[in-house]
Design an enzyme around this catalytic site. Structure first.
Site, PDB file in Angstrom:
ATOM      1  N   ASP A  12      39.463  48.079  49.841  1.00 19.37           N
ATOM      2  CA  ASP A  12      38.344  48.297  50.493  1.00 19.37           C
ATOM      3  C   ASP A  12      38.783  48.716  52.081  1.00 19.37           C
ATOM      4  O   ASP A  12      39.966  48.337  52.476  1.00 19.37           O
ATOM      5  CB  ASP A  12      37.676  47.107  50.568  1.00 19.37           C
ATOM      6  CG  ASP A  12      36.474  47.226  51.463  1.00 19.37           C
ATOM      7  OD1 ASP A  12      35.598  48.265  51.478  1.00 19.37           O
ATOM      8  OD2 ASP A  12      36.013  46.453  52.292  1.00 19.37           O
ATOM      9  N   GLY A  47      33.177  52.774  50.384  1.00 17.98           N
ATOM     10  CA  GLY A  47      31.715  53.539  50.663  1.00 17.98           C
ATOM     11  C   GLY A  47      31.988  54.750  51.243  1.00 17.98           C
ATOM     12  O   GLY A  47      30.988  55.649  51.053  1.00 17.98           O
ATOM     13  N   LYS A 186      32.079  50.911  42.638  1.00 19.13           N
ATOM     14  CA  LYS A 186      33.343  50.950  42.636  1.00 19.13           C
ATOM     15  C   LYS A 186      33.946  50.143  41.332  1.00 19.13           C
ATOM     16  O   LYS A 186      34.868  51.066  40.821  1.00 19.13           O
ATOM     17  CB  LYS A 186      34.036  49.823  43.591  1.00 19.13           C
ATOM     18  CG  LYS A 186      33.610  50.166  45.243  1.00 19.13           C
ATOM     19  CD  LYS A 186      34.141  49.303  46.058  1.00 19.13           C
ATOM     20  CE  LYS A 186      33.875  49.858  47.402  1.00 19.13           C
ATOM     21  NZ  LYS A 186      34.441  49.042  48.708  1.00 19.13           N
ATOM     22  N   ASN A 212      29.554  45.096  48.150  1.00 19.33           N
ATOM     23  CA  ASN A 212      29.732  46.419  47.382  1.00 19.33           C
ATOM     24  C   ASN A 212      31.099  46.492  46.805  1.00 19.33           C
ATOM     25  O   ASN A 212      31.509  47.346  46.263  1.00 19.33           O
ATOM     26  CB  ASN A 212      29.625  47.516  48.488  1.00 19.33           C
ATOM     27  CG  ASN A 212      30.606  47.623  49.550  1.00 19.33           C
ATOM     28  OD1 ASN A 212      31.121  46.639  50.049  1.00 19.33           O
ATOM     29  ND2 ASN A 212      30.967  48.951  50.022  1.00 19.33           N
TER      30      ASN A 212
END
Length: 259
Positions: A12, A47, A186, A212
């Site tokens: 991430d 994202g 994801k 997320n």
């Protein structure tokens, strides 16, 4: 045929590979290079779009990305999966946003970003990420496939969840909500990658800090939470490393023997 890696590590960005200044630590740059030397593929899982991550990918030498929370997957510069939102759904959502909510949108696919308008909410969001505001084009979804939308707002997303059950709404920052097909994540992007490339038996690791990242943590073999991660994500982690300002990436990679 694609050479099979010995492992894949998913990173991430915000709050994870990026420190609090939205920079990559020198120790993380070095660790990424060591991974590649060890036939381990480093991948971004974010994202953000590939365009937003292009500069970082060039600087780090990372050629693979799970982009837009899994809505587009690029492996070693090859597009292997996209999860396109139906144009009719986007039309309904745009009309709902414009007529009832007064919330601007961003339209994203794996090689373009556009916004419906420029106002305070738009400027605030892109400034927070140190990014330029994309061009205005509120008709792009009628001309090209779109894989993710953003609601540019600090609040007000709740009515959308009831009005659009076919979509998922995840607040990603104080200033935006990510929108994509229900079931997209994801984790789903990772599964599509492993299936498409025949990597089902390749060990997978993931670093994250926010909600997320939850589906990603439930998908990989070894989920690793940053010390600054939210508690609900830490609960799903195999290991909690140091924070994103204190070499958390390299410390965990060393612990798992990847570098």
């Amino acid at each position: 045929m694609t050479k099979k890696p010995d492992a894949i590590v998913f990173f991430d960005l915000d709050g994870t590979l990026f420190d609090s200044n939205i920079e990559v630590l020198p120790s993380s740059y070095a660790a990424i290079e060591r991974l590649k030397q060890n036939n381990i593929i480093p991948m971004l899982a974010t994202g953000r779009t590939p365009m937003e991550a292009a500069k970082l990918m060039k600087e780090t030498g990372i050629n693979s990305i799970i982009a837009m929370n899994g809505q587009a997957v690029i492996y070693e510069k090859e597009v292997v999966f996209t999860n396109n939102i139906d144009k009719n759904v986007i039309t309904r959502l745009y009309e709902f946003s414009r007529e009832k909510m007064n919330i601007p949108l961003s339209f994203y696919n794996y090689n373009k970003m556009r916004v419906s308008e420029i106002n305070q909410a738009t400027e605030q969001f892109y400034r927070s990420l140190k990014l330029e505001i994309p061009p205005v084009d509120d008709q792009i979804y009628l001309k090209e496939q779109i894989q993710m939308l953003l609601l540019l707002c600090e609040q007000g997303e709740s009515p959308y969840r009831e009005a659009f059950p076919e979509l998922t709404f995840i607040r990603n920052t104080h200033y935006c909500v990510d929108v994509f097909n229900h079931g997209g994540s994801k984790g789903n992007g990772i599964n599509e990658l492993l299936k498409t490339k025949g990597f089902d038996n390749v060990p997978t690791y993931a670093f994250g800090d926010g909600m997320n990242d939850l589906e990603m943590f439930l998908t990989v073999d070894h989920p690793i939470a940053m010390a600054n991660a939210v508690d609900d994500l830490k609960d799903k982690a195999e290991y909690i490393t140091d924070n994103n300002d204190n070499d958390g990436i390299v410390k965990a990679l060393q612990k798992f023997g990847l570098i």
